[in-house]
Design a protein around this motif. Structure first.
Motif, PDB file in Angstrom:
ATOM      1  N   PHE A   1       6.700  -1.593  21.248  1.00  0.00           N
ATOM      2  CA  PHE A   1       5.771  -0.935  22.155  1.00  0.00           C
ATOM      3  C   PHE A   1       5.813  -1.523  23.561  1.00  0.00           C
ATOM      4  CE2 PHE A   1       3.957  -0.383  17.861  1.00  0.00           C
ATOM      5  CZ  PHE A   1       4.060   0.988  17.793  1.00  0.00           C
ATOM      6  N   GLU A   2       6.784  -2.372  23.808  1.00  0.00           N
ATOM      7  CA  GLU A   2       6.973  -2.884  25.166  1.00  0.00           C
ATOM      8  C   GLU A   2       7.380  -1.704  26.042  1.00  0.00           C
ATOM      9  OE1 GLU A   2       6.317  -5.988  26.175  1.00  0.00           O
ATOM     10  OE2 GLU A   2       5.682  -6.464  24.147  1.00  0.00           O
ATOM     11  N   PRO A   3       6.941  -1.674  27.291  1.00  0.00           N
ATOM     12  CA  PRO A   3       7.201  -0.503  28.154  1.00  0.00           C
ATOM     13  C   PRO A   3       8.663  -0.062  28.188  1.00  0.00           C
ATOM     14  CG  PRO A   3       5.701  -1.997  29.239  1.00  0.00           C
ATOM     15  CD  PRO A   3       6.160  -2.677  27.969  1.00  0.00           C
TER      16      PRO A   3
ATOM     17  N   LYS B   1       6.115  -3.185  14.037  1.00  0.00           N
ATOM     18  CA  LYS B   1       6.650  -2.664  15.297  1.00  0.00           C
ATOM     19  C   LYS B   1       6.132  -3.473  16.490  1.00  0.00           C
ATOM     20  CE  LYS B   1       7.708   2.128  14.234  1.00  0.00           C
ATOM     21  NZ  LYS B   1       7.520   3.514  14.680  1.00  0.00           N
ATOM     22  N   VAL B   2       4.850  -3.836  16.444  1.00  0.00           N
ATOM     23  CA  VAL B   2       4.285  -4.655  17.518  1.00  0.00           C
ATOM     24  C   VAL B   2       5.017  -5.990  17.583  1.00  0.00           C
ATOM     25  CG1 VAL B   2       2.237  -5.943  18.269  1.00  0.00           C
ATOM     26  CG2 VAL B   2       2.004  -3.567  17.504  1.00  0.00           C
TER      27      VAL B   2
ATOM     28  N   GLY C   1      -5.119   8.998   2.103  1.00  0.00           N
ATOM     29  CA  GLY C   1      -5.706   7.922   1.312  1.00  0.00           C
ATOM     30  C   GLY C   1      -5.475   6.530   1.891  1.00  0.00           C
ATOM     31  N   GLU C   2      -6.144   5.585   1.257  1.00  0.00           N
ATOM     32  CA  GLU C   2      -6.157   4.207   1.734  1.00  0.00           C
ATOM     33  C   GLU C   2      -4.789   3.534   1.680  1.00  0.00           C
ATOM     34  OE1 GLU C   2      -8.162   0.195   0.117  1.00  0.00           O
ATOM     35  OE2 GLU C   2      -9.587   1.805   0.556  1.00  0.00           O
ATOM     36  N   ILE C   3      -4.054   3.735   0.603  1.00  0.00           N
ATOM     37  CA  ILE C   3      -2.755   3.066   0.456  1.00  0.00           C
ATOM     38  C   ILE C   3      -1.798   3.496   1.567  1.00  0.00           C
ATOM     39  CG2 ILE C   3      -0.713   2.832  -1.014  1.00  0.00           C
ATOM     40  CD1 ILE C   3      -2.680   2.953  -3.416  1.00  0.00           C
ATOM     41  N   ALA C   4      -1.717   4.795   1.826  1.00  0.00           N
ATOM     42  CA  ALA C   4      -0.833   5.292   2.883  1.00  0.00           C
ATOM     43  C   ALA C   4      -1.281   4.796   4.255  1.00  0.00           C
ATOM     44  CB  ALA C   4      -0.789   6.811   2.860  1.00  0.00           C
ATOM     45  N   THR C   5      -2.588   4.741   4.463  1.00  0.00           N
ATOM     46  CA  THR C   5      -3.113   4.284   5.747  1.00  0.00           C
ATOM     47  C   THR C   5      -2.790   2.811   5.960  1.00  0.00           C
ATOM     48  OG1 THR C   5      -4.881   5.902   5.604  1.00  0.00           O
ATOM     49  CG2 THR C   5      -5.185   4.100   7.178  1.00  0.00           C
ATOM     50  N   LEU C   6      -2.983   2.005   4.939  1.00  0.00           N
ATOM     51  CA  LEU C   6      -2.659   0.582   5.052  1.00  0.00           C
ATOM     52  C   LEU C   6      -1.161   0.362   5.222  1.00  0.00           C
ATOM     53  CD1 LEU C   6      -5.133  -0.871   2.412  1.00  0.00           C
ATOM     54  CD2 LEU C   6      -5.284  -1.047   4.915  1.00  0.00           C
ATOM     55  N   ALA C   7      -0.351   1.185   4.583  1.00  0.00           N
ATOM     56  CA  ALA C   7       1.103   1.082   4.759  1.00  0.00           C
ATOM     57  C   ALA C   7       1.487   1.387   6.201  1.00  0.00           C
ATOM     58  CB  ALA C   7       1.820   2.025   3.793  1.00  0.00           C
ATOM     59  N   LEU C   8       0.852   2.394   6.779  1.00  0.00           N
ATOM     60  CA  LEU C   8       1.120   2.719   8.181  1.00  0.00           C
ATOM     61  C   LEU C   8       0.690   1.568   9.090  1.00  0.00           C
ATOM     62  CD1 LEU C   8       2.048   4.573  10.433  1.00  0.00           C
ATOM     63  CD2 LEU C   8      -0.206   5.641  10.373  1.00  0.00           C
ATOM     64  N   LEU C   9      -0.465   0.996   8.820  1.00  0.00           N
ATOM     65  CA  LEU C   9      -0.911  -0.162   9.596  1.00  0.00           C
ATOM     66  C   LEU C   9       0.102  -1.303   9.517  1.00  0.00           C
ATOM     67  CD1 LEU C   9      -4.733  -0.266   8.877  1.00  0.00           C
ATOM     68  CD2 LEU C   9      -3.648  -0.130  11.124  1.00  0.00           C
ATOM     69  N   ASP C  10       0.637  -1.538   8.332  1.00  0.00           N
ATOM     70  CA  ASP C  10       1.654  -2.576   8.174  1.00  0.00           C
ATOM     71  C   ASP C  10       2.905  -2.263   9.000  1.00  0.00           C
ATOM     72  OD1 ASP C  10       0.070  -4.075   6.454  1.00  0.00           O
ATOM     73  OD2 ASP C  10       1.001  -3.259   4.628  1.00  0.00           O
ATOM     74  N   ARG C  11       3.338  -0.990   8.970  1.00  0.00           N
ATOM     75  CA  ARG C  11       4.512  -0.595   9.761  1.00  0.00           C
ATOM     76  C   ARG C  11       4.250  -0.751  11.255  1.00  0.00           C
ATOM     77  NH1 ARG C  11       4.419   3.578   6.062  1.00  0.00           N
ATOM     78  NH2 ARG C  11       3.886   5.159   7.621  1.00  0.00           N
ATOM     79  N   MET C  12       3.060  -0.379  11.691  1.00  0.00           N
ATOM     80  CA  MET C  12       2.712  -0.515  13.108  1.00  0.00           C
ATOM     81  C   MET C  12       2.667  -1.994  13.509  1.00  0.00           C
ATOM     82  SD  MET C  12       2.403   2.453  14.508  1.00  0.00           S
ATOM     83  CE  MET C  12       3.760   2.972  13.483  1.00  0.00           C
ATOM     84  N   ARG C  13       2.141  -2.827  12.637  1.00  0.00           N
ATOM     85  CA  ARG C  13       2.092  -4.267  12.911  1.00  0.00           C
ATOM     86  C   ARG C  13       3.496  -4.820  13.094  1.00  0.00           C
ATOM     87  NH1 ARG C  13       2.180  -9.313  10.620  1.00  0.00           N
ATOM     88  NH2 ARG C  13       0.515 -10.715  11.265  1.00  0.00           N
TER      89      ARG C  13
END
Length: 85
Positions: free
Chosen positions: A78-80, A72-73, A58-70
């Motif tokens: 994600f630096e080599p 991390k960036v 669902g959308e909420i979990a997907t947006l939460a993952l996007l937030d976590r990935m952001r």
């Protein structure tokens, strides 16, 4: 040595993660060999991944993952030199 259920689950999850990384690396290499630019491969992989997460969770979990990935960036995860495989 005996493992708890949660330790076994963590080991299984890590093994699956490593197998997924290996599979992804092979697909990435094949794309590069076919002359596909890394940015195109990355965008296709992200679209596929987020589409699957959206479908499954669902959308909420997907947006939460996007937030976590952001985050991390921003943190440089994600630096080599920081990537673990």
């Amino acid at each position: 040595m005996e493992y708890s259920v949660s330790e076994i689950d963590a080991l299984v999850r890590e093994e699956k993660r490593l197998t997924a990384v290996e599979s992804h690396n092979e697909a990435w290499a094949e794309g590069l060999s076919a002359g596909i630019e890394p940015e195109i491969i990355a965008e296709a992989a992200l679209e596929t991944a987020f589409g699957e997460i959206l479908r499954a969770n669902g959308e909420i979990a997907t947006l939460a993952l996007l937030d976590r990935m952001r985050e991390k960036v921003i943190a440089g995860a994600f630096e080599p030199e920081m990537l673990r495989h």
